[in-house]
Write a protein that holds these residues in place. Structure first.
Motif, PDB file in Angstrom:
ATOM      1  N   ASN A  29     -23.967  17.080  59.665  1.00  0.00           N
ATOM      2  CA  ASN A  29     -23.918  17.481  58.259  1.00  0.00           C
ATOM      3  C   ASN A  29     -23.393  18.898  58.108  1.00  0.00           C
ATOM      4  O   ASN A  29     -22.670  19.217  57.160  1.00  0.00           O
ATOM      5  CB  ASN A  29     -25.318  17.408  57.634  1.00  0.00           C
ATOM      6  CG  ASN A  29     -25.680  16.002  57.214  1.00  0.00           C
ATOM      7  OD1 ASN A  29     -24.807  15.143  57.077  1.00  0.00           O
ATOM      8  ND2 ASN A  29     -26.955  15.754  57.024  1.00  0.00           N
ATOM      9  N   ARG A  85     -17.864  12.580  58.730  1.00  0.00           N
ATOM     10  CA  ARG A  85     -19.322  12.571  58.713  1.00  0.00           C
ATOM     11  C   ARG A  85     -19.867  11.164  58.850  1.00  0.00           C
ATOM     12  O   ARG A  85     -20.762  10.891  59.647  1.00  0.00           O
ATOM     13  CB  ARG A  85     -19.826  13.112  57.370  1.00  0.00           C
ATOM     14  CG  ARG A  85     -20.240  14.530  57.405  1.00  0.00           C
ATOM     15  CD  ARG A  85     -20.799  14.929  56.074  1.00  0.00           C
ATOM     16  NE  ARG A  85     -20.578  16.364  55.913  1.00  0.00           N
ATOM     17  CZ  ARG A  85     -21.112  17.073  54.943  1.00  0.00           C
ATOM     18  NH1 ARG A  85     -21.865  16.508  54.043  1.00  0.00           N
ATOM     19  NH2 ARG A  85     -20.879  18.351  54.874  1.00  0.00           N
ATOM     20  N   PRO A 118     -12.617  24.879  46.285  1.00  0.00           N
ATOM     21  CA  PRO A 118     -13.079  23.732  47.064  1.00  0.00           C
ATOM     22  C   PRO A 118     -14.539  23.379  46.798  1.00  0.00           C
ATOM     23  O   PRO A 118     -14.981  22.289  47.108  1.00  0.00           O
ATOM     24  CB  PRO A 118     -12.885  24.199  48.509  1.00  0.00           C
ATOM     25  CG  PRO A 118     -12.881  25.667  48.442  1.00  0.00           C
ATOM     26  CD  PRO A 118     -12.349  26.045  47.106  1.00  0.00           C
ATOM     27  N   ARG A 119     -15.284  24.287  46.253  1.00  0.00           N
ATOM     28  CA  ARG A 119     -16.717  24.054  46.119  1.00  0.00           C
ATOM     29  C   ARG A 119     -17.132  23.811  44.678  1.00  0.00           C
ATOM     30  O   ARG A 119     -18.294  23.844  44.339  1.00  0.00           O
ATOM     31  CB  ARG A 119     -17.481  25.227  46.682  1.00  0.00           C
ATOM     32  CG  ARG A 119     -16.827  25.661  47.947  1.00  0.00           C
ATOM     33  CD  ARG A 119     -17.627  26.504  48.820  1.00  0.00           C
ATOM     34  NE  ARG A 119     -16.822  26.892  49.957  1.00  0.00           N
ATOM     35  CZ  ARG A 119     -16.792  26.229  51.092  1.00  0.00           C
ATOM     36  NH1 ARG A 119     -17.511  25.164  51.245  1.00  0.00           N
ATOM     37  NH2 ARG A 119     -16.043  26.635  52.066  1.00  0.00           N
ATOM     38  N   LYS A 120     -16.137  23.593  43.844  1.00  0.00           N
ATOM     39  CA  LYS A 120     -16.437  23.376  42.441  1.00  0.00           C
ATOM     40  C   LYS A 120     -17.208  22.068  42.280  1.00  0.00           C
ATOM     41  O   LYS A 120     -16.887  21.070  42.920  1.00  0.00           O
ATOM     42  CB  LYS A 120     -15.117  23.282  41.676  1.00  0.00           C
ATOM     43  CG  LYS A 120     -15.225  23.693  40.239  1.00  0.00           C
ATOM     44  CD  LYS A 120     -13.832  23.845  39.682  1.00  0.00           C
ATOM     45  CE  LYS A 120     -13.867  24.099  38.202  1.00  0.00           C
ATOM     46  NZ  LYS A 120     -12.529  24.247  37.653  1.00  0.00           N
ATOM     47  N   ARG A 121     -18.215  22.083  41.433  1.00  0.00           N
ATOM     48  CA  ARG A 121     -18.951  20.831  41.211  1.00  0.00           C
ATOM     49  C   ARG A 121     -18.235  20.024  40.150  1.00  0.00           C
ATOM     50  O   ARG A 121     -18.332  20.293  38.969  1.00  0.00           O
ATOM     51  CB  ARG A 121     -20.375  21.139  40.767  1.00  0.00           C
ATOM     52  CG  ARG A 121     -21.076  21.796  41.909  1.00  0.00           C
ATOM     53  CD  ARG A 121     -22.541  21.705  41.842  1.00  0.00           C
ATOM     54  NE  ARG A 121     -23.011  22.411  43.037  1.00  0.00           N
ATOM     55  CZ  ARG A 121     -24.202  22.857  43.217  1.00  0.00           C
ATOM     56  NH1 ARG A 121     -25.104  22.667  42.308  1.00  0.00           N
ATOM     57  NH2 ARG A 121     -24.524  23.477  44.301  1.00  0.00           N
ATOM     58  N   SER A 125     -17.812  15.580  43.219  1.00  0.00           N
ATOM     59  CA  SER A 125     -18.782  16.140  44.173  1.00  0.00           C
ATOM     60  C   SER A 125     -20.016  15.231  44.232  1.00  0.00           C
ATOM     61  O   SER A 125     -20.362  14.567  43.253  1.00  0.00           O
ATOM     62  CB  SER A 125     -19.163  17.566  43.785  1.00  0.00           C
ATOM     63  OG  SER A 125     -19.616  17.617  42.466  1.00  0.00           O
ATOM     64  N   PRO A 126     -20.670  15.209  45.396  1.00  0.00           N
ATOM     65  CA  PRO A 126     -21.750  14.242  45.589  1.00  0.00           C
ATOM     66  C   PRO A 126     -22.860  14.389  44.544  1.00  0.00           C
ATOM     67  O   PRO A 126     -23.163  15.498  44.107  1.00  0.00           O
ATOM     68  CB  PRO A 126     -22.284  14.596  46.983  1.00  0.00           C
ATOM     69  CG  PRO A 126     -21.234  15.408  47.626  1.00  0.00           C
ATOM     70  CD  PRO A 126     -20.444  16.041  46.552  1.00  0.00           C
ATOM     71  N   LYS A 127     -23.428  13.256  44.180  1.00  0.00           N
ATOM     72  CA  LYS A 127     -24.538  13.261  43.214  1.00  0.00           C
ATOM     73  C   LYS A 127     -25.736  13.969  43.824  1.00  0.00           C
ATOM     74  O   LYS A 127     -25.916  13.982  45.038  1.00  0.00           O
ATOM     75  CB  LYS A 127     -24.924  11.815  42.879  1.00  0.00           C
ATOM     76  CG  LYS A 127     -23.877  11.084  42.058  1.00  0.00           C
ATOM     77  CD  LYS A 127     -24.279  11.032  40.588  1.00  0.00           C
ATOM     78  CE  LYS A 127     -23.065  10.789  39.713  1.00  0.00           C
ATOM     79  NZ  LYS A 127     -22.338   9.580  40.065  1.00  0.00           N
ATOM     80  N   SER A 128     -26.536  14.560  42.960  1.00  0.00           N
ATOM     81  CA  SER A 128     -27.733  15.202  43.483  1.00  0.00           C
ATOM     82  C   SER A 128     -28.641  14.127  44.070  1.00  0.00           C
ATOM     83  O   SER A 128     -28.776  13.042  43.521  1.00  0.00           O
ATOM     84  CB  SER A 128     -28.457  15.953  42.366  1.00  0.00           C
ATOM     85  OG  SER A 128     -29.486  15.165  41.840  1.00  0.00           O
ATOM     86  N   THR A 129     -29.189  14.443  45.222  1.00  0.00           N
ATOM     87  CA  THR A 129     -29.967  13.434  45.927  1.00  0.00           C
ATOM     88  C   THR A 129     -31.368  13.972  46.108  1.00  0.00           C
ATOM     89  O   THR A 129     -31.729  14.405  47.182  1.00  0.00           O
ATOM     90  CB  THR A 129     -29.339  13.173  47.299  1.00  0.00           C
ATOM     91  OG1 THR A 129     -28.944  14.432  47.826  1.00  0.00           O
ATOM     92  CG2 THR A 129     -28.164  12.242  47.217  1.00  0.00           C
ATOM     93  N   ARG A 130     -32.111  13.959  45.047  1.00  0.00           N
ATOM     94  CA  ARG A 130     -33.487  14.420  45.161  1.00  0.00           C
ATOM     95  C   ARG A 130     -34.327  13.300  45.713  1.00  0.00           C
ATOM     96  O   ARG A 130     -34.102  12.143  45.445  1.00  0.00           O
ATOM     97  CB  ARG A 130     -34.005  14.859  43.792  1.00  0.00           C
ATOM     98  CG  ARG A 130     -33.375  16.169  43.390  1.00  0.00           C
ATOM     99  CD  ARG A 130     -33.689  16.529  41.969  1.00  0.00           C
ATOM    100  NE  ARG A 130     -32.615  17.380  41.460  1.00  0.00           N
ATOM    101  CZ  ARG A 130     -32.465  17.668  40.185  1.00  0.00           C
ATOM    102  NH1 ARG A 130     -33.288  17.163  39.293  1.00  0.00           N
ATOM    103  NH2 ARG A 130     -31.487  18.449  39.810  1.00  0.00           N
TER     104      ARG A 130
END
Lengths: 259, 160
Positions: free
Chosen positions: B121, B130, B32-35, B39-44
């Motif tokens: 979150n 969410r 379930p946690r595989k990127r 999976s959401p884009k990195s949000t820097r």
């Protein structure tokens, strides 16, 4: 006093008959079993073992696997607390099976042994570590220098500079911290304590020059700001790393941009 | 020899007939946690940093504002029995108490909303739940802040 006679039974862990001050006690191991080829559900299974309280949980698991049920599956490699293979949830707490003595975890009651939480269970006590290592790789856990030439001499460092990140060099990547983190249980996108600890090890290394880059990676929505300082990771770490403190230092470095 | 106690177990003997065969394979469990691409884009960005800092700083200011507020309203000078329309009207005649209450309203609402945002979150598992919970939260927050600000600035002591 009679000379103890070694026989087959003793090899299997049973005390010799008539040996009054035998150290052996009967311990119940309650192991979380899961075999996806047989059933989609995980179940508890009890095993009665004769163990010396000075033995470790790993010895008990060995006894089960070698003498009682060969199908029991778990990871272990060095069996001496260095390789980080056998992190598991023992009596509800993440520990290394090879560093946990029976006498320290109340052998009067059944000892529960479960896989670590938050990662997909593959079989019995074996979990898929890939998401954990993905987060580890994401923080670039290797020395980065701007100098593209081969170094012509050692990269020297003062004792004080080495001391700065000494605590986080102890990590053995057993995942006890990350799989004890309630934020990670619920959302595996969070980098997790172990990745932050290994980023800390390089961010605060005076020889490394990519601290800024690593801080940017951890400034992510799923980076250090998701830490809720519950200290589960610090409690779980079998190496005694002050994990929450390291995370806090990364947060401070991000705010002040000084490291 | 030690005895084995098998509780009512779904895990049968491995040599026994397995539930799944080659023709009927076990369901593939996707990590379930595989990127993955999904999976959401990195949000820097500095939003989370700012939110984290805001929680600490607003918390300190709120301790002073709220304790002061409670003392004035409930403890000092006759306590809660003195509060009435005239008391409120008298306080809001002064810009000092207007600013005090305005600051308290904004900081408490944003502090609470940000706290609930992190709770959502942390605990909401599906992206859609969410989204809806946060939409509800933000609507309620904005509505309360706007309404409160409006009252503080347009309060008319001669309304009766």
């Amino acid at each position: 006093m009679a000379t103890p006679v070694l026989d087959k039974e003793e090899a299997a862990g049973k005390p010799e008959p008539g040996f009054a001050d035998s150290p052996y006690i009967t311990v119940t191991f309650r192991v979380r079993r899961f075999n996806p080829e047989v059933s989609a559900e995980a179940t508890w299974e009890d095993f009665q073992l004769e163990l010396d309280p000075k033995e470790r949980v790993l010895d008990g698991l060995h006894k089960i696997k070698w003498d009682l049920d060969g199908s029991l599956t778990f990871r272990r490699s060095c069996a001496h607390g260095i390789c980080g293979s056998d992190a598991m949830r023992i009596n509800g707490k993440n520990r290394l099976a090879c560093k946990t003595l029976i006498k320290d975890i109340n052998p009067e009651k059944p000892i529960t042994v479960e896989p670590i939480k938050g990662l997909t269970v593959l079989k019995d006590l074996v979990v898929d570590m890939e998401p954990f290592f993905q987060a580890y790789r994401d923080v670039m856990p290797f020395l980065i220098t701007k100098d593209t030439n081969e170094p012509t001499r050692e990269r020297l460092q003062s004792a004080e500079d080495r001391e700065r990140f000494d605590d986080t060099t102890k990590c053995i990547l057993c995942a006890a911290c990350t799989s004890s983190c309630p934020v990670f249980w619920n959302d595996g996108q969070y980098f997790g304590p172990a990745a932050i600890v290994n980023a800390h090890r390089f961010i605060f290394d005076s020889r490394d020059e990519a601290g800024e880059q690593r801080l940017e990676i951890l400034n992510d929505r799923d980076g250090v700001w998701r830490c809720r300082t519950t200290f589960n990771c610090t409690d779980a770490c079998p190496r005694g790393i002050e994990v929450t403190k390291a995370i806090q230092e990364v947060k401070r470095a991000l705010i002040t941009r000084r490291y | 020899m030690s005895t084995t106690e098998t509780t009512a177990s779904g895990v049968g003997p491995v040599e026994g007939a397995p539930v799944y065969t080659v023709d009927n394979p076990a369901p593939l469990i996707e990590a379930p946690r595989k990127r993955t691409k999904k999976s959401p884009k990195s949000t820097r960005g500095n939003f989370e940093l700012a939110a984290w800092l805001f929680m600490r700083l607003s918390g300190i200011v709120l301790v002073i504002l709220v304790i002061g507020h409670l003392l004035i309203q409930l403890v000092l000078d006759g306590g809660v029995s003195k509060i009435g329309f005239a008391f409120v009207a008298g306080r809001w005649a002064s810009p000092w108490w207007q600013v005090w209450d305005l600051l308290m309203l904004w900081l408490a609402m944003l502090h609470g909303a940000n706290g609930l945002r992190t709770v959502i979150n942390d605990y909401a598992e599906r992206a859609s739940s969410r989204m809806w919970l946060k939409a509800l939260l933000y609507t309620a927050t904005v509505w309360t802040i706007l309404l409160g600000t409006l009252v503080i600035f347009t309060f008319d002591p001669n309304i009766r």
